[in-house]
Design a protein around this motif. Structure first.
Motif, PDB file in Angstrom:
ATOM      1  N   SER A  19      -6.570  16.957  -4.797  1.00 14.33           N
ATOM      2  CA  SER A  19      -5.905  16.145  -3.732  1.00 14.33           C
ATOM      3  C   SER A  19      -6.960  15.768  -2.644  1.00 14.33           C
ATOM      4  CB  SER A  19      -4.594  16.894  -2.914  1.00 14.33           C
ATOM      5  OG  SER A  19      -5.024  18.193  -2.544  1.00 14.33           O
ATOM      6  N   TRP A  24     -11.625  10.040  -8.325  1.00 15.37           N
ATOM      7  CA  TRP A  24     -11.141  10.810  -9.514  1.00 15.37           C
ATOM      8  C   TRP A  24     -12.086  10.718 -10.831  1.00 15.37           C
ATOM      9  CZ3 TRP A  24      -5.164   9.841  -9.097  1.00 15.37           C
ATOM     10  CH2 TRP A  24      -4.875  10.509  -8.032  1.00 15.37           C
ATOM     11  N   LYS A  27     -17.839  10.400 -12.784  1.00 13.71           N
ATOM     12  CA  LYS A  27     -19.263  10.125 -12.660  1.00 13.71           C
ATOM     13  C   LYS A  27     -19.270  10.333 -10.961  1.00 13.71           C
ATOM     14  CE  LYS A  27     -19.055   6.365 -15.676  1.00 13.71           C
ATOM     15  NZ  LYS A  27     -17.739   5.827 -16.058  1.00 13.71           N
ATOM     16  N   ASP A  94     -21.532   1.780 -12.356  1.00  7.93           N
ATOM     17  CA  ASP A  94     -20.340   1.637 -12.837  1.00  7.93           C
ATOM     18  C   ASP A  94     -19.525   1.069 -11.821  1.00  7.93           C
ATOM     19  OD1 ASP A  94     -18.513   1.575 -14.592  1.00  7.93           O
ATOM     20  OD2 ASP A  94     -18.134   3.438 -15.305  1.00  7.93           O
ATOM     21  N   SER A  98     -10.856   1.544  -6.676  1.00  3.34           N
ATOM     22  CA  SER A  98      -9.937   2.239  -5.987  1.00  3.34           C
ATOM     23  C   SER A  98      -9.910   2.505  -4.693  1.00  3.34           C
ATOM     24  CB  SER A  98      -9.459   3.816  -6.754  1.00  3.34           C
ATOM     25  OG  SER A  98      -9.098   3.398  -8.008  1.00  3.34           O
ATOM     26  N   HIS A  99     -11.160   2.254  -3.898  1.00  2.83           N
ATOM     27  CA  HIS A  99     -11.315   2.285  -2.647  1.00  2.83           C
ATOM     28  C   HIS A  99     -11.278   0.746  -1.894  1.00  2.83           C
ATOM     29  CE1 HIS A  99     -11.647   6.241  -1.956  1.00  2.83           C
ATOM     30  NE2 HIS A  99     -12.600   6.679  -2.738  1.00  2.83           N
ATOM     31  N   ASN A 100     -11.000  -0.161  -2.600  1.00  3.90           N
ATOM     32  CA  ASN A 100     -10.838  -1.521  -2.258  1.00  3.90           C
ATOM     33  C   ASN A 100      -9.559  -1.738  -0.825  1.00  3.90           C
ATOM     34  OD1 ASN A 100     -10.774  -4.184  -1.709  1.00  3.90           O
ATOM     35  ND2 ASN A 100      -9.397  -4.682  -3.344  1.00  3.90           N
ATOM     36  N   ALA A 122      -1.668  -5.719 -10.704  1.00  7.95           N
ATOM     37  CA  ALA A 122      -0.435  -5.020 -11.003  1.00  7.95           C
ATOM     38  C   ALA A 122      -0.828  -4.120 -12.280  1.00  7.95           C
ATOM     39  CB  ALA A 122       0.757  -5.623 -11.249  1.00  7.95           C
ATOM     40  N   TYR A 125      -6.105  -0.729 -14.201  1.00  8.10           N
ATOM     41  CA  TYR A 125      -6.170   0.727 -13.727  1.00  8.10           C
ATOM     42  C   TYR A 125      -7.050   0.891 -12.569  1.00  8.10           C
ATOM     43  CZ  TYR A 125     -10.104   1.940 -16.346  1.00  8.10           C
ATOM     44  OH  TYR A 125     -11.260   1.637 -16.974  1.00  8.10           O
ATOM     45  N   THR A 127      -7.213  -1.312 -10.310  1.00 13.84           N
ATOM     46  CA  THR A 127      -6.534  -1.918  -9.167  1.00 13.84           C
ATOM     47  C   THR A 127      -5.351  -1.310  -8.516  1.00 13.84           C
ATOM     48  OG1 THR A 127      -5.400  -3.186 -10.448  1.00 13.84           O
ATOM     49  CG2 THR A 127      -7.387  -4.068  -9.821  1.00 13.84           C
ATOM     50  N   ASP A 128      -4.960  -1.371  -7.334  1.00 17.92           N
ATOM     51  CA  ASP A 128      -3.840  -0.918  -7.008  1.00 17.92           C
ATOM     52  C   ASP A 128      -2.980  -1.871  -5.934  1.00 17.92           C
ATOM     53  OD1 ASP A 128      -4.440   0.214  -4.210  1.00 17.92           O
ATOM     54  OD2 ASP A 128      -5.025   1.994  -4.901  1.00 17.92           O
ATOM     55  N   GLU A 129      -1.994  -1.268  -5.464  1.00 19.87           N
ATOM     56  CA  GLU A 129      -1.287  -2.310  -4.671  1.00 19.87           C
ATOM     57  C   GLU A 129      -1.222  -2.099  -3.239  1.00 19.87           C
ATOM     58  OE1 GLU A 129       0.203  -0.010  -6.394  1.00 19.87           O
ATOM     59  OE2 GLU A 129       0.174  -0.948  -8.158  1.00 19.87           O
ATOM     60  N   ARG A 130      -2.149  -1.298  -2.716  1.00 23.42           N
ATOM     61  CA  ARG A 130      -2.498  -0.841  -1.312  1.00 23.42           C
ATOM     62  C   ARG A 130      -3.285  -1.961  -0.506  1.00 23.42           C
ATOM     63  NH1 ARG A 130      -0.877   3.924   0.778  1.00 23.42           N
ATOM     64  NH2 ARG A 130      -2.592   3.946   2.364  1.00 23.42           N
ATOM     65  N   MET A 179       1.678  -4.760  -2.211  1.00 24.49           N
ATOM     66  CA  MET A 179       2.892  -4.460  -2.549  1.00 24.49           C
ATOM     67  C   MET A 179       3.784  -4.989  -1.755  1.00 24.49           C
ATOM     68  SD  MET A 179       5.113  -2.632  -4.172  1.00 24.49           S
ATOM     69  CE  MET A 179       4.297  -1.622  -5.353  1.00 24.49           C
TER      70      MET A 179
END
Lengths: 403, 396
Positions: A19, A24, A27, A94, A98-100, A122, A125, A127-130, A179
């Motif tokens: 956590s 994650w 690398k 690379d 995920s920190h976008n 959507a 993997y 990308t996310d919805e935040r 989202m």
């Protein structure tokens, strides 16, 4: 007992390891190109052009020599997932998405429609919805990265700080997460909106300053709102018109309002607002009543009224209510007539309160019914606090207070 | 003679809850069954009633044949050969669940967390701890369940509380306006028919302490499952709305990604992943143990205990996971589809035990007698040996 303790330690360490890290990836961060904001545009051939603001972490892990905390790169491809992975092989690291924090869109892109790119947001993997969604109003959208970052190191940080610390306190702009956009898109009787940014020339000019101390040429203004219909941009609301959306569709706390009271201005802070939307069916047609409850604290009083006097407060409250109700009504009317897009979610309210009637309207709600519906705005305002003084400053020879 | 393991009612209830919660925790299938709208949370509540209905045959059998294990019970009701056939059918079901769940967990790990890790590595990491725990037996599984279920429940409640500020009540409104009575019931039947955890009770009730009630254990497990499932469904619906939530492969993890606040509570979805992973291993070890147990009953070789079958079952699942069709999400979607999965579970959980009850009703006199004899024999075996009689003086 020892075994149990050991197990507990392992569990705690496992939880902490999992956590407390934001990365994650297996690398090392120095080998990752961490994007903090992305600008999505299309070129004349319809290809996706993505400008990425990367964290400036040198591949060797040695501290950077330049002052810039970010590196800009432009990638191009037929689709967003291809473009974002740099098909021209420019970046030596690379990709890590995920920190976008922000997704900027050019006007051209959102006018064409965002279905396809949202499929990537959507599905992917990485990308996310935040991230927040913002449309760049300027003709050259890339100019956003040439604007002043104010107190932040990167534009992505500017938007996040602005949204989190100013988001609820402004009536002039909106900050919508991916989202929220997706949720509104799938909600019956509600259309989506996005935030807006416009890059403007910086009025501050310090000619005598050293080159490195000179302010940026441009600054970013996030006022206004982008109105969508389905997945396409149909227009913008000005900062004044954005007020109606903020009141009806979002939470407002500690926002500063200016009221026109008989030609003079009263500025107050809306400490707490509560909005209720009622629907009534009259002659088979829905009629909406928007009731806005405001609790105000006066910040500056330029009017002739004494905001500490209960009789004057009563008059002021009536005038304020009238002014605010008119502004909200006019703004709703603009959206109804100009854009025919129910961004307020009146259709959703009709669905909730009259679900069986809604079935008659749902198919052509935005084009046929929403522009025609009657919306009555009622504002109930209560001036709770007059500030830290009891009389208008500067009035020396005022008569003795009544109480 | 080995000492019989005793499980408490709470341990068995936690085992049932851990296993049954993994489906909503992973797929939240209720979002995609009719009416597939904002009333999904009502379907969850209604489905609990259907779960009770579908679990009744096994509950009856477990109560009636308390003290006997599954192998002994089926042998008494349908004879030696019939018993083995029934156990083989149950074994097929358990192995199907084990393999499908293992693939689901591995594919989801790949999809959401470790995209670049090969599937076989993920499967191996799942199989090693679960096989080890399964070999250790029912007691270990029961004790682990007592740790993992509170952990899962606490995490889900924690995330629910964390997401409260972003939830919108409008997302679950209007209630019951867009769903028909029939749709709600179809949804509830399909959801209720997915809950196969009564089998766990059926198998593990043999280990339940005598003073603990089987029915009480069942309702305890079902209550934990129902309450946490409602929280999962409500959280997801209130934040994402049914339209977006049902798009997602893993709605609760997507929900968990959205919540957080301030500078400290950022990207806390790692906690969800941690408990989800623990819960997945828990579910798999229960199924592995059940498979091993049933296989040992079918083989019926006194030298081979159930723990000897844990590794072969895991090895078979590992080999299966290497086959091309099993590494695909489309296979998983097919296996997990409402009709396929619910039909298989329904056959194993309701139809097969119901058939056993019917056979029992036809032969109840002989079955009752055989049961009493077997229980008496078991009781005598468990009694400590009587001290030998004192020799009479003078040899008389």
């Amino acid at each position: 007992m020892k075994k149990k303790k050991m197990l507990l330690y392992i569990v705690v360490i496992g939880v902490l390891i999992l956590s407390l890290t934001g990365n994650w990836s297996r690398k090392e961060p120095k080998h990752l190109a961490v994007g903090t904001s992305y600008l999505y545009d299309i070129d004349e051939n319809g290809d996706i052009v993505i400008t990425v603001e990367y964290l400036n972490v040198p591949a060797g892990g040695i501290s950077t020599t330049g002052n810039e905390k970010f590196i800009l790169m432009k990638h191009k491809g037929k689709t967003a997932p291809k473009a974002v992975r740099d098909p021209e092989l420019v970046v030596e690291k690379d990709f890590f998405g995920s920190h976008n924090k922000v997704r900027f869109f050019s006007e051209k892109m959102v006018k064409r429609g965002v279905y396809d790119i949202f499929d990537f947001f959507a599905r992917g993997y990485i990308t996310d919805e935040r991230p927040y969604l913002i449309v760049v109003k300027n003709e050259d959208p890339g100019i956003i990265y040439k604007s002043d970052k104010n107190f932040s190191d990167r534009l992505g940080d500017v938007v996040v700080e602005m949204a989190e610390f100013r988001g609820d306190k402004t009536l002039n702009g909106v900050f919508i997460r991916t989202m929220e956009f997706m949720r509104d898109y799938y909600t019956e009787g509600k259309q989506c909106v996005m935030g807006v940014v416009e890059i403007r020339p910086n009025p501050i000019s310090l000619d005598e300053a050293n080159e490195e101390d000179k302010p940026w040429k441009n600054y970013a203004s996030f006022e206004g709102l982008a109105v969508f219909k389905g997945d396409k941009l149909v227009g913008y609301l000005s900062k004044d018109d954005t007020l109606s959306y903020r009141y009806i569709a979002q939470k407002v706390e500690d926002a500063t309002l200016e009221f026109n009271v008989e030609g003079a201005i009263l500025t107050a802070i809306a400490r707490r607002t509560n909005v209720k939307v009622d629907v009534e069916m009259k002659d088979g047609k829905p009629e909406f009543e928007v009731t806005v409850h405001n609790k105000l604290m006066v910040a500056q009083n330029n009017t002739k009224y004494n905001v500490s006097d209960k009789d004057d407060i009563k008059i002021l409250e009536e005038l304020i209510c009238e002014d605010l109700a008119k502004r909200i009504s006019d703004s709703i009317k603009t959206v109804q007539t100009e854009y025919k897009s129910d961004i307020y979610g009146f259709g959703q309210q009709l669905h909730i309160k009259h679900p069986y009637e809604w079935k008659k309207f749902r198919d052509n709600w935005d084009d046929e019914h929403f522009p025609e519906v009657k919306v009555n705005v009622v504002v109930k305002t209560c001036i709770d606090f007059d500030g830290q003084i009891m009389e208008k400053f500067g009035q020396r020879n005022v008569k003795q207070r009544k109480y | 003679m080995t000492k019989k393991i005793h499980l408490t009612s709470t341990q068995v209830a936690c085992m049932m809850a851990a296993s049954s919660l993994m489906f909503p925790y992973t797929f939240l299938p209720v979002l995609r069954v009719p009416p597939a709208n904002q009333d999904a949370w009502l379907v969850v509540i209604l489905s609990v009633l259907y779960s009770i209905l579908f679990s009744t045959p096994i509950l009856i059998l477990s109560n009636k044949f308390r003290g006997l294990d599954v192998g002994e019970m089926t042998e008494i009701i349908v004879g030696k050969v019939g018993g083995r056939v029934v156990n083989a059918l149950m074994l097929c079901f358990v192995l199907f669940c084990f393999t499908a769940c293992m693939l689901a967990m591995a594919l989801y790990l790949k999809l959401y967390v470790l995209a670049e890790t090969p599937l076989w590595v993920l499967v191996t990491f799942l199989l090693i701890p679960l096989t080890y725990a399964s070999m250790k037996g029912a007691g270990t599984i029961g004790r682990l369940a007592m740790i993992i279920v509170p952990l899962i429940s606490a995490t889900i409640i924690f995330f629910f509380v964390l997401g409260l500020k972003d939830m919108k009540v409008e997302n679950i409104l209007p209630i019951l306006a867009d769903s028909s009575f029939l749709e709600l019931n179809i949804g509830a039947i399909l959801t209720g028919a997915r809950v196969s955890e009564i089998i766990i009770l059926g198998l593990f009730s043999f280990y339940l302490r005598e003073k603990d009630s089987i029915n009480g254990t069942f309702f305890k497990g079902l209550t934990i499952y129902g309450a946490i499932n409602v929280i999962i469904t409500m959280s997801t619906l209130l934040l994402m709305g049914s339209g977006v939530a049902k798009l997602m492969n893993n709605p609760f993890l997507t929900y968990a990604r959205q919540v957080g606040g301030g500078d400290i509570l950022q990207r806390v979805q790692a906690l969800t992943l941690f408990t989800w992973f623990s819960g997945s291993i828990m579910k798999l070890m229960i199924y592995n143990y059940m498979g091993s147990f049933l296989l040992s009953k079918i083989v019926n070789n006194k030298k081979l205990k159930s723990r000897h079958f844990a590794v072969p079952i895991s090895a078979a699942a590992f080999i299966l996971s290497l086959l091309r069709p099993f590494g695909r999400m489309s296979t998983l979607h097919y296996l997990n589809s409402q009709f396929i999965f619910s039909s298989i579970v329904f056959s194993a959980v309701f139809i097969l035990p119901l058939t056993l009850i019917l056979i029992y009703l036809f032969r109840y006199k002989s079955v009752n007698k055989a049961t009493t004899d077997l229980l008496n024999a078991k009781q005598q075996q468990q009694q400590p040996p009587q001290p030998s009689a004192q020799p009479q003086p003078n040899g008389k």
